[in-house]
Enzyme design. Structure first.
Site, mmCIF file in Angstrom:
data_model
loop_
_atom_site.group_PDB
_atom_site.id
_atom_site.type_symbol
_atom_site.label_atom_id
_atom_site.label_comp_id
_atom_site.label_asym_id
_atom_site.label_seq_id
_atom_site.Cartn_x
_atom_site.Cartn_y
_atom_site.Cartn_z
ATOM 1 N N HIS A 101 0.880 -1.164 0.000
ATOM 2 C CA HIS A 101 0.000 0.000 0.000
ATOM 3 C C HIS A 101 0.920 1.217 0.000
ATOM 4 C CE1 HIS A 101 -2.296 -3.022 2.389
ATOM 5 N NE2 HIS A 101 -3.359 -2.525 1.786
ATOM 6 N N ASP A 104 2.407 1.993 3.343
ATOM 7 C CA ASP A 104 3.386 1.055 3.928
ATOM 8 C C ASP A 104 4.799 1.508 3.602
ATOM 9 O OD1 ASP A 104 1.105 -0.514 4.302
ATOM 10 O OD2 ASP A 104 1.532 -1.766 2.544
HETATM 11 C C1 XLS Z 1 -7.260 -7.049 4.083
HETATM 12 C C2 XLS Z 1 -6.778 -7.197 2.712
HETATM 13 C C3 XLS Z 1 -5.686 -6.231 2.319
HETATM 14 C C4 XLS Z 1 -5.500 -6.216 0.819
HETATM 15 C C5 XLS Z 1 -4.770 -5.031 0.300
HETATM 16 O O1 XLS Z 1 -7.979 -7.877 4.608
HETATM 17 O O2 XLS Z 1 -6.383 -8.523 2.515
HETATM 18 O O3 XLS Z 1 -4.520 -6.522 3.000
HETATM 19 O O4 XLS Z 1 -4.865 -7.359 0.375
HETATM 20 O O5 XLS Z 1 -5.375 -3.842 0.627
#
Ligand code: XLS
Ligand code: NI
Ligand code: NI
Length: 389
Positions: A101, A104
């Site tokens: 993201h 991150d």
């Molecule tokens: C959350 C999601 C998230 C996505 C990306 O439950 O899995 O981590 O993979 O935003």
């Protein structure tokens, strides 16, 4: 690059008889299975948020993982350290892709301008590390759920200012993905849903989300994005109900709003089980519609009802996943992203290696078994016979 994991070297393949926990027993990157190597079939991606941002905290207690790359008081220096740690880890593990993201990898600033500048700086450094190591971005995404401004959604937020903020953020996240050569861009709508229908205009919110996605597609074209957009279904958590409930719901949604040519699905094991499906079920729904683009590989704990994001070690689940992926001729723009976190008690830095090695071995073994199942054509024949009439 030997700063954050000094006690671990490059993880070797030692074969099934090995008892060395820092070696692969099944994942042999260059081994050919069918028409491709294991590395080409599997396209594993390390997930930035769980592995390099996750503290091990839970609703009952604070973090347990020391995360030595997240200690510099200067947020930009810290973001650099985090990148260095991630690339050191991936190079040692032999994984060729990662996913993130925007927040991150780079910190939010005091203003949008500052935030965008931060992201640009970190992307430049990531690009350089990619060049040096040969590691690539699988997909990028924008975090439209963490900041308090997104409490009532990002793309579905009723406040035009929040919606504009989300649009600006996605625009920059697409830029970052393009700059780093990512082949996918994910929409996961954790807060794109509702808590109560009493104060929710569902029609408005679903349309607003679709408009937002159309804008993203149009912008990405201009920005030179050659990859695919993926929706990642999830029924709930953090919202009570999320609009991207499961694979079938998303397919209907994409068709309803004319988005089916630009999007495919990114199916996550634990999200499928939260929707009371199996991983195999949601993969089959997506794949049989020609819409399976990528996988978030993890697993839940079937005795609890939430997204525990454990590392995937269930061989049956992994075999089915690879059987479906091979059956559709692979993943063109996607791969297998470890959307999984080490448990709270696994706070030693070496635990991150153990966790990934276990998951990679499970999927490597599954790949070989799934390939054999395809060659033997046993299931295929059963189905052909069953529908012969
Ligand atoms: C959350 C999601 C998230 C996505 C990306 O439950 O899995 O981590 O993979 O935003
Ligand atoms: Ni998840
Ligand atoms: Ni996910």
């Amino acid at each position: 690059m030997n700063t954050y994991f000094p006690d671990v070297g490059r993880i070797p393949y030692e074969g099934p008889a090995s008892t060395n926990p820092l070696a692969f027993r099944h994942y042999d990157a260059d081994k050919v299975v069918g028409d491709q190597t294991m590395a080409e079939h599997l396209r594993f991606a390390v997930c930035y948020w769980h592995s390099f941002c996750g503290t091990g905290g839970d609703p009952f207690g604070s973090g347990t993982r020391p995360l030595p790359w997240n200690v510099d008081p200067d947020p930009i220096a810290q973001a650099h350290d985090r990148l260095d740690a991630a690339f050191e880890f991936m190079a040692k593990l032999g994984v060729k892709y990662y996913c993130f993201h925007d927040r991150d990898i780079a910190p939010e600033g005091a203003t949008i301008k500052e935030t965008n500048r931060n992201l640009k700086k970190i992307v430049a450094r990531a690009k350089d590390l990619q060049k040096r190591t040969g590691i690539k971005l699988l997909w990028g995404t924008a975090n439209l759920f963490g900041h308090p401004r997104y409490t009532y959604g990002g793309a579905t937020n009723p406040d035009p200012l929040v919606l504009a903020h989300a649009a600006s953020q996605v625009r920059r996240a697409i830029d970052a993905t393009v700059e780093l050569g990512g082949t996918g861009y994910v929409f996961w709508g954790g807060r794109e849903g509702y808590v109560s229908l009493i104060n929710t205009d569902m029609k408005q919110e679903r349309e607003q989300l679709a408009n937002f996605m159309h804008m993203a597609v149009n912008y990405a074209k201009k920005a030179g994005f050659k990859g695919k957009f993926f929706i990642e279904p999830k029924p709930k958590e953090p919202s009570t109900h999320q609009y991207d409930f499961d694979a079938a719901t998303c397919l209907g949604y994409l068709k309803e709003f004319g988005l089916e040519d630009s999007f495919q699905l990114n199916i996550e094991a634990n999200h499928a089980t939260l929707a009371t499906h199996s991983f195999q079920h949601d993969l089959t729904v997506a794949s049989s519609a020609g819409m399976l683009g990528s996988l978030d590989i993890n697993r839940g704990d079937m005795t609890v009802g939430w997204d525990t994001d454990q590392f995937p070690t269930d061989i049956y689940d992994a075999v089915w996943a690879m059987y479906i992926v091979l059956g559709q001729g692979g993943l063109k723009h996607g791969g297998l992203n470890f959307d999984a976190k080490v448990r709270r008690g696994s706070f030693d830095s070496v635990d991150l290696f153990y966790a990934h090695i276990g998951g990679m071995d499970a999927f490597a073994r599954a790949l070989v078994i799934a390939d054999k199942l395809h060659q033997d054509k046993v299931f295929k024949k059963v189905i052909a016979d069953r529908y012969a009439g």
